[in-house]
Design an enzyme around this catalytic site. Structure first.
Site, PDB file in Angstrom:
ATOM      1  N   ASP A 116     -48.209 -19.141 -12.279  1.00  0.00           N
ATOM      2  CA  ASP A 116     -48.367 -17.871 -11.578  1.00  0.00           C
ATOM      3  C   ASP A 116     -47.239 -16.953 -12.082  1.00  0.00           C
ATOM      4  OD1 ASP A 116     -48.891 -16.056  -9.307  1.00  0.00           O
ATOM      5  OD2 ASP A 116     -47.031 -16.890  -8.488  1.00  0.00           O
ATOM      6  N   ASP A 118     -45.657 -13.487 -10.328  1.00  0.00           N
ATOM      7  CA  ASP A 118     -44.686 -12.953  -9.345  1.00  0.00           C
ATOM      8  C   ASP A 118     -44.199 -14.051  -8.397  1.00  0.00           C
ATOM      9  OD1 ASP A 118     -44.564  -9.841  -9.541  1.00  0.00           O
ATOM     10  OD2 ASP A 118     -46.653 -10.386  -9.861  1.00  0.00           O
ATOM     11  N   ASP A 309     -46.477 -19.577  -6.066  1.00  0.00           N
ATOM     12  CA  ASP A 309     -45.738 -19.363  -4.815  1.00  0.00           C
ATOM     13  C   ASP A 309     -46.555 -18.752  -3.696  1.00  0.00           C
ATOM     14  OD1 ASP A 309     -46.000 -16.807  -6.043  1.00  0.00           O
ATOM     15  OD2 ASP A 309     -44.458 -16.060  -4.670  1.00  0.00           O
TER      16      ASP A 309
HETATM   17  O1  LIG Z   1     -50.460 -13.893  -8.465  1.00  0.00           O
HETATM   18  P1  LIG Z   1     -49.134 -13.245  -8.671  1.00  0.00           P
HETATM   19  O2  LIG Z   1     -48.735 -13.119 -10.098  1.00  0.00           O
HETATM   20  O3  LIG Z   1     -48.066 -13.885  -7.835  1.00  0.00           O
HETATM   21  O4  LIG Z   1     -49.327 -11.749  -8.115  1.00  0.00           O
HETATM   22  C1  LIG Z   1     -49.448 -11.506  -6.712  1.00  0.00           C
HETATM   23  C2  LIG Z   1     -49.008 -10.098  -6.415  1.00  0.00           C
HETATM   24  O5  LIG Z   1     -47.720  -9.963  -7.029  1.00  0.00           O
HETATM   25  C3  LIG Z   1     -47.108  -8.672  -7.013  1.00  0.00           C
HETATM   26  O6  LIG Z   1     -46.647  -8.409  -5.706  1.00  0.00           O
HETATM   27  C4  LIG Z   1     -45.611  -9.285  -5.293  1.00  0.00           C
HETATM   28  O7  LIG Z   1     -44.461  -9.116  -6.156  1.00  0.00           O
HETATM   29  C5  LIG Z   1     -43.856  -7.791  -6.099  1.00  0.00           C
HETATM   30  C6  LIG Z   1     -42.746  -7.751  -7.130  1.00  0.00           C
HETATM   31  O8  LIG Z   1     -41.806  -8.742  -6.923  1.00  0.00           O
HETATM   32  C7  LIG Z   1     -43.363  -7.521  -4.682  1.00  0.00           C
HETATM   33  O9  LIG Z   1     -42.801  -6.223  -4.604  1.00  0.00           O
HETATM   34  C8  LIG Z   1     -44.549  -7.636  -3.707  1.00  0.00           C
HETATM   35  O10 LIG Z   1     -44.099  -7.494  -2.379  1.00  0.00           O
HETATM   36  C9  LIG Z   1     -45.240  -8.999  -3.852  1.00  0.00           C
HETATM   37  O11 LIG Z   1     -46.416  -9.068  -3.052  1.00  0.00           O
HETATM   38  C10 LIG Z   1     -48.064  -7.622  -7.518  1.00  0.00           C
HETATM   39  O12 LIG Z   1     -47.458  -6.363  -7.396  1.00  0.00           O
HETATM   40  C11 LIG Z   1     -49.386  -7.686  -6.807  1.00  0.00           C
HETATM   41  O13 LIG Z   1     -50.273  -6.753  -7.364  1.00  0.00           O
HETATM   42  C12 LIG Z   1     -49.973  -9.080  -7.022  1.00  0.00           C
HETATM   43  O14 LIG Z   1     -51.229  -9.190  -6.411  1.00  0.00           O
END
Ligand SMILES: O=P(O)(O)OC[C@H]1O[C@H](O[C@H]2O[C@H](CO)[C@@H](O)[C@H](O)[C@H]2O)[C@H](O)[C@@H](O)[C@@H]1O
Length: 370
Positions: A116, A118, A309
């Site tokens: 994954d 983020d 995560d």
């Molecule tokens: O599947 P992932 O790669 O984990 O993506 C899930 C979402 O991740 C991002 O949002 C998350 O991370 C951001 C940066 O650290 C944070 O600001 C936010 O609060 C988190 O939810 C991304 O911006 C989303 O579009 C994804 O869906």
């Protein structure tokens, strides 16, 4: 298919009925406890706790009044969290401390790595556009990909996650698996078939997602800190930088928007609302699709390792459990119901795990095979 290749820690992990986080409910209240309660609420939302929490917890937090007894309860609850965490770690031990167990399970099998983005490869930050991956993490992922077929599986738009990762030899599954593409650059794992792979099961939703994105940009303008992100086949509405007093209003705006779109559904990630097509496709299906593309459809000699995560990663962990094959590793500092078998606390530990895997593979190749 044989069930022998499933890897679970020595202690049996009960299958949880759902993915609700484990922190105590309701959160502790009151004076010194306010900070503690705030921390819990933040943790719950950061773990992607369900939408009802937004409405329920926010209200309960506001309603709390400081008293001595309540403060004591808050502190007691904080101790309970430590116990909870210790018990959870027994059920989901660190993938670093159980490293030998994990690599032993890969004997005679091909490891395929699913990562994954983020919260796994990059730390969570306030601004989604600044969630950069460190160069050292990039080097670690590059090394892993030299030894094992490697895919990035993200809720982000595929192009965006590629901009962050910048490694052309990987597979990418963006939009929660709804946009899959094989490596742009050849490596020794790329079979011609897998390399050309491109799969977009939700293409018919593109215009609808565009509309919802544009409309939500307009409708959320009144909420300072709200951020609407176009992830191509899904839309994220972030509330990490929104004052908590406005969380419910933001949730109401998103829910109202979706009333006009019965073919879209709402889920929740880490301080983010996720709007997605109702099709039966998720990160778990993407994992299966990629294994098939790599020629491992019904093989027993493969060991998928998935590290993630977020709640959306649970779909992939569930698939591994159902297949009775592979290793699910949850990245979390907090106890949380999960279908993963192991845990890592943060991206720095993910990097350590990846580097150890590379080193182990390098040494096992060098080892004489008698
Ligand atoms: O599947 P992932 O790669 O984990 O993506 C899930 C979402 O991740 C991002 O949002 C998350 O991370 C951001 C940066 O650290 C944070 O600001 C936010 O609060 C988190 O939810 C991304 O911006 C989303 O579009 C994804 O869906």
């Amino acid at each position: 298919m044989t069930k022998q290749s499933v890897v679970v820690p020595e202690v049996a992990v009960p299958m949880p009925p759902n993915s609700a986080p484990l922190l105590p409910y309701p959160p502790p209240r009151a004076a010194p406890g306010v900070a503690v309660r705030k921390k819990y609420l933040q943790a719950q939302l950061d773990l992607g706790a369900g939408l009802p929490l937004i409405n329920g917890w926010v209200e309960s937090m506001r309603a709390s009044s400081p008293t001595h007894a309540k403060a004591a309860a808050a502190l007691a609850a904080a101790g309970a969290v430590d116990d909870e965490r210790a018990a959870w770690m027994v059920r989901h031990p660190s993938a670093l401390s159980k490293f030998e167990q994990i690599v032993a399970a890969s004997k005679g099998k091909k490891i395929v790595m699913f990562l994954d983005y983020d919260g796994t490869l990059s730390p969570i930050v306030d601004d989604p556009d600044s969630a950069f991956m460190s160069d050292t993490m990039r080097r670690a992922v590059r090394s892993v990909a030299k030894h094992f077929p490697t895919a990035i599986v993200s809720g982000r738009c595929r192009d965006k996650v590629f901009e962050f990762v910048k490694l052309a030899e990987l597979y990418y599954a963006g939009s929660h698996g709804m946009d899959i593409k094989g490596p742009a650059k050849a490596s020794r794992h790329n079979k011609a078939k897998a390399k050309g792979v491109l799969f977009q099961p939700a293409s018919e939703f593109l215009p609808m997602i565009e509309q919802v994105h544009d409309s939500l940009i307009e409708r959320t303008k009144c909420i300072p800190g709200a951020k609407v992100e176009n992830n191509k086949f899904c839309v994220s509405v972030h509330f990490r930088c929104v004052d908590e007093k406005s969380w419910s209003t933001l949730a109401d705006i998103v829910k109202a928007e979706l009333k006009d779109y019965p073919k879209l559904k709402l889920t929740q990630g880490r301080m983010v609302f996720e709007i997605r097509p109702t099709i039966k496709w998720d990160k778990g299906k993407a994992l299966e699709f990629l294994l098939e593309s790599l020629g491992f459809a019904d093989c027993t000699n493969v060991l998928p390792v998935y590290i993630g995560d977020d709640r959306t990663d649970e779909d992939a962990f569930k698939v591994l459990r159902k297949r009775g094959q592979g290793i699910g590793i949850l990245v979390s500092k907090y106890p949380k119901d999960t279908n993963a078998s192991y845990s890592l606390q943060e991206p720095a530990e993910v990097m350590e795990f990846l580097l150890r895997l590379v080193e182990w593979e390098r040494l096992s190749r060098a080892r004489p095979k008698w």
